[in-house]
Write an enzyme that holds these catalytic residues in place. Structure first.
Site, PDB file in Angstrom:
ATOM      1  N   GLU A  45      23.443 -17.354  15.397  1.00 36.21           N
ATOM      2  CA  GLU A  45      22.084 -17.817  15.143  1.00 36.21           C
ATOM      3  C   GLU A  45      21.251 -16.564  14.857  1.00 36.21           C
ATOM      4  O   GLU A  45      21.264 -15.619  15.656  1.00 36.21           O
ATOM      5  CB  GLU A  45      21.522 -18.539  16.371  1.00 36.21           C
ATOM      6  CG  GLU A  45      20.138 -19.082  16.081  1.00 36.21           C
ATOM      7  CD  GLU A  45      19.503 -19.847  17.234  1.00 36.21           C
ATOM      8  OE1 GLU A  45      20.148 -20.044  18.280  1.00 36.21           O
ATOM      9  OE2 GLU A  45      18.335 -20.235  17.058  1.00 36.21           O
ATOM     10  N   ARG A 272      33.434 -15.913  27.460  1.00 39.89           N
ATOM     11  CA  ARG A 272      32.573 -14.926  26.830  1.00 39.89           C
ATOM     12  C   ARG A 272      32.761 -13.573  27.503  1.00 39.89           C
ATOM     13  O   ARG A 272      33.229 -13.501  28.637  1.00 39.89           O
ATOM     14  CB  ARG A 272      31.114 -15.389  26.858  1.00 39.89           C
ATOM     15  CG  ARG A 272      30.515 -15.503  28.244  1.00 39.89           C
ATOM     16  CD  ARG A 272      29.184 -16.255  28.222  1.00 39.89           C
ATOM     17  NE  ARG A 272      28.142 -15.540  27.540  1.00 39.89           N
ATOM     18  CZ  ARG A 272      27.511 -16.007  26.441  1.00 39.89           C
ATOM     19  NH1 ARG A 272      27.829 -17.162  25.920  1.00 39.89           N
ATOM     20  NH2 ARG A 272      26.571 -15.312  25.894  1.00 39.89           N
ATOM     21  N   LYS A 282      20.781 -12.653  24.183  1.00 39.67           N
ATOM     22  CA  LYS A 282      19.781 -12.233  23.199  1.00 39.67           C
ATOM     23  C   LYS A 282      18.365 -12.387  23.746  1.00 39.67           C
ATOM     24  O   LYS A 282      17.499 -11.595  23.428  1.00 39.67           O
ATOM     25  CB  LYS A 282      19.952 -13.025  21.900  1.00 39.67           C
ATOM     26  CG  LYS A 282      21.104 -12.498  21.060  1.00 39.67           C
ATOM     27  CD  LYS A 282      21.177 -13.192  19.726  1.00 39.67           C
ATOM     28  CE  LYS A 282      21.863 -14.529  19.870  1.00 39.67           C
ATOM     29  NZ  LYS A 282      22.118 -15.171  18.575  1.00 39.67           N
TER      30      LYS A 282
END
Ligand code: ATP
Ligand code: MG
Length: 581
Positions: A45, A272, A282
């Site tokens: 994104e 992850r 982020k």
């Protein structure tokens, strides 16, 4: 340039470290499940810069594609939330992926490329009685949704007729309603134990311009709706994502099943990457930038790809790290020491050695002729004779590292002290015969030493030994440079939610008047060196100006943090180590 680059390999290749995703892909190829195709995608994104966690996903997706004949990996921007997205992020993401060594060729896609198609899919769901327009408020929808232990309640709008839904959805698109007035929801099961299946929202009204589609749309698809369909449209075979999406997989599959799409990719979740002493979200990284805790997304302390690059990391080291950490199904915290290990390994092989003095202490060689200079031949990289040698100039006044001198040496300190003889690397034995101090502060400001001309090149004809070899630069030839020493950004191993309160106050130390050998006059931004005995350093690509060098310390020569290496160090005999005690 592609990383694996070996077209004849496949995920079942025994020389590749095995992991469960390689196993699945190899098995699918064997059974011809996807007609022999391997198509993956990396779907960022564009709401921030990429970080080392993304590198794991990039290496995995592009790597799996590259290691199989005909395999491809798409780059797809998941740009469904225009309020947080920006072209600056888009460009940085492309730069970072290319820098890591991967290539999407002509396969650059955007979820927004599919907005029209996604809209049509939504209309189809409505017509099949599988989606409805809901007019409850956001709060009401939340309340109706129930909890983990309590079933949800059906919205009073759930039984709207197909015609009414179609008409309302068209009017939503036409911009007739304010944000939040209506949403489109999938009609699944309000009693499902999986909250994602309780009539999830698939479209919402957002009357904001989109960085690519401008003012064309005022309704935007939700991630869960756009993602599976984008995968399907692109003919993705293996849709690799992180574990938190496991609970979304039933919805991924439901949407594709209900729409009878031709291609139904398999979603596979993996753990992850979490790294010790850093944050990897982020949102947090953006906050650090916005509140000025760091100088920007590319601050060398940031775990971003651009920060690591500026710090001096190489793509090879990052890819090596990603291969080393492996791919598993269980979350874990990887020690930052492992990332540092990868960069040390790489730079040890490739970085030219030079001499630099970070805390200069003047040394006058009292018996060396005033106006004489000479040159010594220095090895550029003992690991790679092919890198050749260079000339290093020498003269009567040299700088050595302040911490290489002790007026009152403690036990086992073998470096310079009054009366003690040491070797200057490549040059001569020198012996300290005098100490000059600042008359007010008592600080040692200069040493007087004699040199032994017969030890030229660093050994004594009479077989005399010295216990320490110091790096140095010639005062008259040296260049001045700024050096920035970095440490971890956070004091806690797992900063998580209180990351704002555990910032390391000394995560950067700026040294203004360091001295480096004159061969560095040609150092270009981004180039990397080993400063002998000090660590690996990289020419800062932002603040270096012509004639004003700035270096960032990438990593120390050995890990001063990791316990294992520390223990090893303690076992080592003191004069065996590369840092002279
Ligand atoms: P963040 O939590 O940092 O905002 P994100 O998942 O929202 O990350 P995306 O841009 O959606 O960011 O991520 C793109 C891809 O990278 C996704 O497939 C995501 O699963 C993967 N990814 C993100 N963070 C990590 C990580 N720490 N380790 C491995 N893969 C990751
Ligand atoms: Mg995401």
């Amino acid at each position: 340039m592609l990383w694996a680059g070996a077209a004849q390999m496949s995920s079942s290749d025994p020389t590749l470290p095995s992991h469960f995703i390689r196993t699945i892909v190899a098995e699918d190829l064997r059974s011809n499940k996807h007609g022999g195709r391997v198509v993956t995608r990396f779907p960022p994104e564009p709401n921030g810069y990429l970080h080392i966690g993304h590198a794991k996903s990039i290496c995995l997706n592009f790597g799996i594609a590259a290691e199989n004949p005909g395999g491809v990996c798409n780059l797809r921007f998941d740009d469904t939330n225009p309020t947080k997205e920006d072209v600056e992020y888009v460009e940085s993401i492309k730069t970072d992926i290319r820098w890591l060594g991967f290539d999407w060729e002509d396969r650059l896609f955007h979820a927004s490329d599919y907005f029209e198609q996604l809209y049509e899919y939504a209309v189809q769901l409505i017509k099949d009685g599988k989606a409805y327009v809901d007019s409850l408020s956001a709060d009401e929808i939340r309340e109706y949704r129930g909890t983990l232990t309590e079933a949800g309640r059906e919205s009073p709008n759930r039984e709207r007729s197909v015609e009414e839904n179609v008409a309302l959805f068209e009017r939503m698109r036409a911009g007739e309603f304010e944000d939040g007035a209506h949403v489109l929801r999938a009609k699944i099961d309000m009693a499902s134990p999986n909250l994602n299946m309780r009539d999830p929202i698939i479209y919402r009204i957002r009357r904001v311009a989109h960085q690519r589609t401008g003012g064309k749309w005022c309704i935007y698809p939700m991630y869960d709706f756009a993602h599976c369909l984008s995968d399907s449209i692109e003919g993705i075979t293996h849709s690799l994502c992180t574990l938190e999406f496991a609970d979304h997989r039933p919805l991924y599959d439901w949407i594709l099943d209900e729409l009878h799409t031709e291609c139904h990719p398999q979603q596979i979740e993996f753990a992850r990457l979490n790294l010790s002493y850093t944050v990897m979200s982020k949102r947090c990284l953006l906050e650090l930038v916005e509140q000025g805790s760091v100088s920007g997304w590319d601050d060398p302390r940031m775990p971003t790809i651009s920060g690591l690059r500026r710090r001096g990391y190489t793509p090879e080291a990052i890819r090596d790290f990603c291969e080393r950490i492996g791919v598993a199904k269980r979350d874990s915290l990887v020690d930052t020491a492992l990332l540092e290990y990868s960069i040390r390994e790489d730079l040890n092989r490739r970085a030219p050695r030079v001499m630099a003095v970070l805390h200069p202490l003047r040394v006058v060689l009292v018996n060396y002729p005033e106006d004489q200079t000479e040159e010594f031949e220095a090895v550029n990289n003992p690991e790679d004779p092919g890198m050749g040698t260079r000339k290093v100039p020498f003269s009567r006044v040299v700088y050595v590292e302040r911490e290489d001198f002790r007026e009152h040496p403690p036990k086992k300190f073998y470096r310079l002290s009054p009366g003690r003889e040491v070797r200057l690397r490549y040059a001569y034995f020198i012996k300290c015969v005098g100490v000059v101090k600042d008359e007010h502060t008592g600080e040692v400001v200069e040493l007087h030493c004699t040199y032994d001309p017969s030890t030229r090149g660093g050994s004594s004809p009479d077989g005399r030994k010295v216990k320490a070899t110091l790096h140095w630069v010639s005062a008259q030839h040296a260049l001045e440079a700024e050096v920035r020493l970095y440490d971890r950004l956070f004091e806690k191993e797992d900063p998580a939610d209180d990351y704002k309160t555990c910032l390391n106050p000394s995560s950067v130390q700026i040294l203004k008047s360091c001295r480096v050998e004159p061969s560095l006059v040609e150092a270009t931004p981004g180039s990397r060196y080993q400063f002998e005995r000090l660590g690996y350093f990289c020419v800062d690509s932002v603040d270096t100006k012509k004639g004003a060098l700035v270096f960032n310390r990438t990593v120390t020569l050995r890990d001063t943090w990791a316990k294992i290496e520390k223990a090893l160090q303690e076992q080592q005999a003191p004069n065996e180590s590369s840092t002279t005690p």
